[in-house]
Design an enzyme around this catalytic site. Structure first.
Site: not given
Ligand code: C5P
Length: 234
Positions: A59, A123, A214, A64, A32
């Site tokens: 992503d 979220t 992460r 728009d 992503k």
């Molecule tokens: O590091 P982590 O596993 O929390 O990353 C989750 C990824 O998913 C990040 O790129 C974050 O921006 C994305 N994301 C999220 N929650 C959402 C939508 C996207 O954590 N509701």
């Protein structure tokens, strides 16, 4: 079973992103590329990650007027991405324009049509955030409403929180692909994610794809971390 792990390349530089991508490509299903990396590195990072043979999920959450979103989607198709996001709150006309543009651009270029994923309620939002912008529905109702509108408008996938999976599976056609972040294995801290599921729990609840940031890129050994997640669900 295909590998449903989408590793988020949430790093600020091209070098870091490519190093990570090369290291973990065999252990994940896609990468992503989000706002941070894309804004720093430009479309070339998409081409370079695609050159590793990996699928790319762009992503950028387009939102728009329909004509502008349609053109942005066509540009993403030309970069040969396999998935991309748009905001469902842009409305049915915007979503239909995005889907139509993806199909037309892919056909013209001889590429596969990417999966356009609708983002419903972020979220980070709660009922107060919705009230603040003049929306009376609670978050669950608004998520269902937008998800159903997305399907009616021709989208074939949605991004959702792990805790929305069961409710969405109950109301959506089975072919809809659900992509969920908020995945934690228990081996790491939850960071700023408040509502998480393990990879296996998310798949069992109906996820088609898992976005993992992460727990992979911040692990001591990202390749081993990705392999462990894959083993836990295959
Ligand atoms: O590091 P982590 O596993 O929390 O990353 C989750 C990824 O998913 C990040 O790129 C974050 O921006 C994305 N994301 C999220 N929650 C959402 C939508 C996207 O954590 N509701």
């Amino acid at each position: 079973m295909r590998n449903p792990i989408i590793a988020a390349l949430d790093v600020p530089s091209v070098d870091q992103a490519l190093k990570l991508a090369e290291q973990i490509a065999p252990a994940v299903g896609a990468f992503k590329i989000g706002g941070e990396l894309f804004t720093a590195a430009g479309p070339d990072i998409v081409r370079r990650v695609r050159a590793t043979g990996a699928a790319v999920f762009l992503d950028l959450k387009f939102h728009d007027i329909p004509n502008t979103v349609a053109k942005a989607v066509a540009s993403a198709v030309a970069l040969d991405v396999q998935m991309l996001t748009i905001h469902t709150s842009g409305g049915g006309e915007m979503m239909r324009a995005a889907e139509k543009s993806a199909q037309a651009a892919a056909t013209a270029l001889g590429l596969e049509v990417p999966l356009i994923l609708g983002v419903t309620v972020l979220t980070s939002s709660n009922s107060e955030t919705l009230a603040e912008i003049g929306c009376e529905a609670d978050t669950e109702k608004q998520v269902s409403r937008l998800a159903q509108l997305a399907v009616k408008s021709g989208l074939r996938g949605l991004v959702c929180s792990p805790l929305e999976l069961v409710a969405l599976r109950a109301i959506l056609p089975a072919h809809i692909q659900l992509v969920t972040p908020g995945i934690r294995t228990g081996a790491e801290k939850a960071d700023d994610q408040k509502r998480t599921l393990s990879p296996r729990e998310a798949i069992e609840a109906g996820a088609s794809w898992l976005v993992v940031g992460r727990p992979i890129y911040a692990a001591e050994n990202p390749r081993a971390a990705a392999e462990k997640i894959w083993e836990s669900i295959s």
